[in-house]
Enzyme design. Structure first.
Site, PDB file in Angstrom:
ATOM      1  N   LYS A 191      -5.169  -0.731   7.887  1.00  0.00           N
ATOM      2  CA  LYS A 191      -6.288  -0.876   6.646  1.00  0.00           C
ATOM      3  C   LYS A 191      -7.147  -1.830   7.000  1.00  0.00           C
ATOM      4  CE  LYS A 191      -4.278   2.549   3.981  1.00  0.00           C
ATOM      5  NZ  LYS A 191      -3.234   3.098   4.415  1.00  0.00           N
TER       6      LYS A 191
HETATM    7  C1  LIG Z   1      -2.284   3.882   3.386  1.00  0.00           C
HETATM    8  C2  LIG Z   1      -2.548   4.408   2.236  1.00  0.00           C
HETATM    9  C3  LIG Z   1      -1.497   4.512   1.145  1.00  0.00           C
HETATM   10  C4  LIG Z   1      -0.094   3.969   1.327  1.00  0.00           C
HETATM   11  O1  LIG Z   1      -0.099   2.469   2.020  1.00  0.00           O
HETATM   12  P1  LIG Z   1       1.261   2.133   2.767  1.00  0.00           P
HETATM   13  O2  LIG Z   1       0.919   0.633   3.003  1.00  0.00           O
HETATM   14  O3  LIG Z   1       1.059   2.736   4.049  1.00  0.00           O
HETATM   15  O4  LIG Z   1       2.581   2.599   2.295  1.00  0.00           O
HETATM   16  C5  LIG Z   1      -1.684   5.178   0.001  1.00  0.00           C
HETATM   17  N1  LIG Z   1      -3.039   5.579  -0.369  1.00  0.00           N
HETATM   18  C6  LIG Z   1      -3.980   5.793   0.531  1.00  0.00           C
HETATM   19  C7  LIG Z   1      -4.980   6.410   0.112  1.00  0.00           C
HETATM   20  C8  LIG Z   1      -3.706   5.366   2.073  1.00  0.00           C
HETATM   21  O5  LIG Z   1      -4.595   5.482   2.757  1.00  0.00           O
END
Ligand SMILES: *Cc1c(COP(=O)(O)O)cnc(C)c1O
Length: 397
Positions: free
Chosen positions: A186
């Site tokens: 992210k």
């Molecule tokens: C990455 C992501 C998540 C989940 O996050 P994690 O930390 O990987 O559990 C949820 N929604 C979206 C749109 C994402 O890109």
């Protein structure tokens, strides 16, 4: 998008603080921790940054979505409206509570289509969950009006859009609840982590208790705390929070870098008259983590994506055939392939998605290519890349 690209001394220093005291847990051990409360510090910093009264950190973005829904009282048989284009975490978090994911079409914003949302509302609907995919947002003003009119909660999944804004407010801070992910890929990362933000104290109070076995967090003796309701463990560790503190400090720098590269790429692709760009709602500012655009047809989009890959242009995504981000490949959801028996409410309430008509979503996603914007590119690299992508698109179309 990935903050891991610029992991360095600041992150190391923050983590070293935690290693020096040896207190890897966010609660308790007051005497041993040399005054370091990394999770609490990151919550305070996020609260200021997101202009949101309450922030609670969690072990992941998926945990954040689950805890956000639970904190608002969502449970078995409740319906949560979510888009066809998202990450599987959207329905995972809903199903974890025995609630029912109601998939709804997206439009040219690549996020929830408000008119499709309105049509999907039933007496069981509790929450509308827009997902701000690939750095840009849903039409939050119209969705908020719909939610107000039908007495529904608006939960923003801003996991892919941290640093973006809508009408001057940070994405995530506009709905009743907002969620972020700090997983490894992210915009800013904790390694693994997530956060729920809200201005509603009751949701926050529920969130911190629910995510720590129901602990009321009153006093200084964890063993003596009471448990007002059933909870779970979705805690973040101090090591992860420490990384996040360093990364949050750099969020503005990351967004500025992304904006610069995004702008160069967008200018180059604007020279290709047959393509158009994803719509950003009025008053919205993206976080520039991707540039998403529409090709004239699904067939041309498939060819263009293939040609980009063959030319060695990495990190351009064609979501239509993607296993994780688009409903077409979610057979495990439509077939309810679970390890154990699911709640009866889910078995009876889940629409038959194998027969669903999401042709409006297909119309957009079938023609979309999204190019990831990396932080590490030099200006020369992005200019060269932009030139190549534009040439390949012109040749394919
Ligand atoms: C990455 C992501 C998540 C989940 O996050 P994690 O930390 O990987 O559990 C949820 N929604 C979206 C749109 C994402 O890109």
């Amino acid at each position: 998008m990935p903050g891991f690209e610029l992991f360095g001394d600041r992150e190391r220093e923050q983590v070293q603080d935690v290693l020096d005291s040896g207190v890897l847990m966010r609660y308790g051990f007051d005497g041993m921790r040399n005054g370091h409360w990394k999770a609490k510090e990151l919550e305070a910093a996020l609260s200021a940054k997101m202009k949101s009264k309450h922030v609670h950190l969690l072990s992941s973005g998926t945990a954040a979505l689950t805890v956000a829904l639970a904190s608002a009282g969502v449970g078995a048989g409740d319906e949560v409206i979510m888009p066809t284009f998202t990450f599987v975490a959207s329905f995972e978090s809903i199903l974890a509570l025995g609630a029912i994911p109601i998939l709804v079409d997206i439009d040219d914003t690549l996020t929830l289509d408000p008119s499709a949302v309105e049509k999907a509302i039933t007496p069981r609907t509790k929450v509308v969950m827009p997902v701000h995919m690939c750095g840009s947002m849903a039409n939050l003003e119209v969705l908020q009006q719909i939610c107000d009119q039908h007495d529904l909660l608006l939960l923003e999944d801003a996991c892919q859009a941290i640093g973006g804004s809508y009408k001057g407010k940070p994405l995530g801070s506009i709905g009743d609840l907002g969620c972020f992910s700090f997983d490894y890929v992210k915009t800013i990362t904790c390694g693994e982590g997530g956060a729920v933000i809200t201005n509603t104290k009751a949701y926050y109070e529920n969130a911190h208790k629910y995510s720590d076995h129901g602990h009321d967090h009153v006093g200084h003796d964890r063993g003596a705390e009471t448990h007002p309701f059933l909870g779970y463990n979705f805690r973040i560790s101090e090591l992860n929070a420490a990384v996040g503190l360093a990364q949050l400090d750099r969020l503005d720098e990351f967004i500025a870098l992304q904006k610069k590269s995004y702008t160069i790429l967008r200018e180059a692709l604007s020279q290709v008259p047959e393509i158009s760009f994803r719509k950003v709602p009025d008053g919205g500012e993206e976080n520039y983590s991707f540039l998403s655009f529409f090709l004239p047809s699904e067939a041309i989009a498939q060819q263009a994506h293939k040609a980009l890959g063959e030319a060695g242009i990495d990190a351009c995504f064609y979501w239509y055939n993607n296993n994780w981000h688009y409903y077409r490949k979610w057979e495990h959801l439509s077939q309810l392939e679970s390890l154990g028996k699911l709640p009866q409410e889910v078995i009876e309430g889940l629409p038959d998605y194998s027969k669903a008509d999401f042709s409006a979503s297909d119309h957009w996603v079938g023609r979309t290519i999204s190019c990831l914007i990396k932080l590490g590119w030099t200006e020369a690299e992005i200019r060269e890349r932009a030139k190549k992508i534009a040439e390949i698109l012109k040749k394919t179309i």
